[in-house]
Each structure stands twice: as C-alpha cells, then as structure tokens.
Design an enzyme around this catalytic site. Structure first.
Site, PDB file in Angstrom:
ATOM      1  N   GLU A 201       0.826  -1.212   0.000  1.00  0.00           N
ATOM      2  CA  GLU A 201       0.000   0.000   0.000  1.00  0.00           C
ATOM      3  C   GLU A 201       0.869   1.275   0.000  1.00  0.00           C
ATOM      4  O   GLU A 201       0.478   2.291  -0.572  1.00  0.00           O
ATOM      5  CB  GLU A 201      -0.943  -0.043   1.206  1.00  0.00           C
TER       6      GLU A 201
ATOM      7  N   HIS B 246       3.729   1.718  -1.588  1.00  0.00           N
ATOM      8  CA  HIS B 246       4.084   1.987  -2.992  1.00  0.00           C
ATOM      9  C   HIS B 246       2.872   2.524  -3.758  1.00  0.00           C
ATOM     10  O   HIS B 246       2.994   3.433  -4.584  1.00  0.00           O
ATOM     11  CB  HIS B 246       4.539   0.705  -3.696  1.00  0.00           C
TER      12      HIS B 246
ATOM     13  N   LYS C  39       9.817   6.651   4.466  1.00  0.00           N
ATOM     14  CA  LYS C  39      10.241   5.589   5.395  1.00  0.00           C
ATOM     15  C   LYS C  39      11.749   5.398   5.264  1.00  0.00           C
ATOM     16  O   LYS C  39      12.459   5.213   6.235  1.00  0.00           O
ATOM     17  CB  LYS C  39       9.508   4.271   5.107  1.00  0.00           C
TER      18      LYS C  39
END
Ligand code: PAF
Length: 283
Positions: free
Chosen positions: A35, A37, A149
C-alpha cells in the site's frame, strides 16, 4: 499497461512521451509492492501525465551477508497492482541489462551517506545512488517520488539530484503505516506473528518521543533514552542505531529546539527494520 525490460526501449518511450509534451512521473521500487508503494503511484498520477514504475531488485545495494537472494519477489502480483492503479509502464530490467559485462561506475554522495544506514551497510548508498541514476537515465522522468520511510535515502537522492544538476523534481511521500502503526515495508513479510508484535515497538517508541516533545522536552539524550528503553523492553529486538539528526544535513542534533528527525534501525530476529519521524517542538 506496458512492461519493458530493455533500457533502450524504455528510453524510446520516454522520448516519445516528452515529444508529446507529457510530464513523466516515476516511482522506483524493488517490487513486492504494498500500500505504501501504491500511495506513491497515486500521488504520481495526480502530479504527472504518465506514470512509470520500476521493479528491480538491485544487487549492488545489498551487502554480502544481506537478503538479496531471499528478498521477496512476485512480479505477477506487482503487475496486477500497477494495472489497477493505472500505471502506464513497468520498467523491469534484468541484472545483466543494468550491469552488463565491464560495468564499473559508481556514484558516491559524501557526507549524508556517512551516518545511520551508511555506517551499518557499507556501500549501500553507492549502490542506491548509482542504480537510481541509471533508472532516471532510462525513464527520463520530470518527477520522482520516494517514500520517507527510507528517510536517509530520500535525503541522499535529493542531494545527488541537486549536486549533479539532474532536472528532476524529487518528492518525498509520508510513510504509510499499518493500522497498528507498523511502517509498511516489503521486508515485513519476513516477520513471524510474534516478531510482528515485537516490531510494533519501533513505531511506539517514535510516538513516545513525539509525546515527550509535545510535553516540552527538548533534550536529545532524554528523548533517545526513552526510545531505547521502549525498544529494549521485552527482548526479541536488537538496536542497530537510534539517532536524532538535522532533517536536511543528517548531522547529529543534540536538542529538539528546531525540528529534528529521529531515525532508528533494529533487528527483529533476522529482519532489519527502519523507521523515523520528524519531531517538531511546540506542536
Ligand atoms: O527504495 C527502494 O526500493 C530502493 O532503494 C530503490 C530506490 C528502488 C533503488 O533500488
């Protein structure tokens, strides 16, 4: 949706798009899409006319004892997900297509690659910067989106694009999390159910740090100690690093009087996970 395996074919399509005046959005990935990406792809669709996604597990950014061989791969599923989101092309070159016989060039970004993952994973960022440059030269994007991230990677790519005058807008997308807080990562698929519970300490420790800052704490060491305490509670986790850094230079930040990024890496079993958050004082 097209799937292209050759650099020359990808370049031809990119040239054609550019001649047509289309703005090319690009998401580089190593596949096994999640999700996180998909959120980057949707963002690219909003900001560009056509969207390319690369799926390439890049061997040169893995160390000799890392997980290149066992890195999860599922091209069929990736194709389905990209089709559903409305991606225009997947660029999925082979290793010899990217690194043919005689290949010998590397891009080294200096200061921002020294701490954090650069220290724990020697050579990693040369591998990343070099492959991202090759992917940029294949896809010729106007815009490229990276997940925050991988915060240090995002900083490294921004630095490289600026230093080498690459005419590409680099956008960072906020980390996408599972409902329980775990940052989405293809490597989460390695975790057993017990390890997955242990892994929640990463996001919990970041949350506790922001809570401290919200209550007026600005001392870096106090914040770091709180984070380490939470990570170390209950075993099953080995800290690689916990650090507070300046959000752009990644130099160590002793205090949180200004926004500072808290970055951490830890092994849960054999799986190395990373997470981060920007701490803002007086929030
Ligand atoms: O973030 C990743 O998935 C990779 O490091 C990247 C940017 C696709 C380069 O291989």
């Amino acid at each position: 949706m097209r799937i292209i395996e050759l650099v020359s074919e990808m370049q031809q399509l990119a040239d054609q798009w550019r001649r047509q005046g289309k703005r090319i959005g690009f998401i580089p990935t190593m596949g096994f899409l999640h999700e996180g990406h998909l959120a980057l792809m949707r963002e690219a669709k909003n900001r560009a006319d056509v969207v390319a996604v690369s799926v390439f597990v890049n061997p040169t950014q893995f160390g000799p004892n890392e997980d290149f061989e066992r890195y999860p791969r599922d091209m069929q599923r990736d194709v389905r997900l990209c089709t559903d989101v409305g991606v225009d092309v997947i660029f999925a070159p082979s290793v010899p297509e990217m690194y043919p016989e005689g290949f010998q060039t590397g891009i080294e970004v200096s200061k921002v690659t020294i701490p954090l993952c650069g220290r724990s994973r020697p050579g990693h960022f040369v591998g990343v910067a070099t492959v991202v440059t090759k992917l940029f030269n294949s896809v010729k994007p106007h815009l490229a989106i990276f997940g925050q991230k991988d915060y240090q990677q995002w900083v490294v790519i921004r630095r490289m694009v600026q230093d080498l005058n690459m005419d590409i807008e680099v956008v960072g997308h906020p980390t996408v999390r599972e409902p329980d807080g775990l940052a989405m990562s293809s490597r989460n698929s390695y975790l057993s159910p017990d390890e997955r519970q242990v892994a929640l300490r990463l996001s919990r420790s970041l949350k506790a740090a922001q809570d401290l800052v919200d209550r007026g704490e600005t001392g870096g060491e106090v914040i770091l100690e709180k984070v380490r305490d939470i990570l170390d509670s209950g075993g099953g986790l080995r800290i690689d690093y916990v650090q507070l850094c300046h959000p752009d230079t990644l130099e160590e930040a002793p205090r949180v009087d200004e926004p500072a990024v808290l970055l951490l890496a830890a092994f849960v079993g054999k799986t190395r996970l990373i997470d981060n958050c920007v701490l803002r004082p007086g929030k």
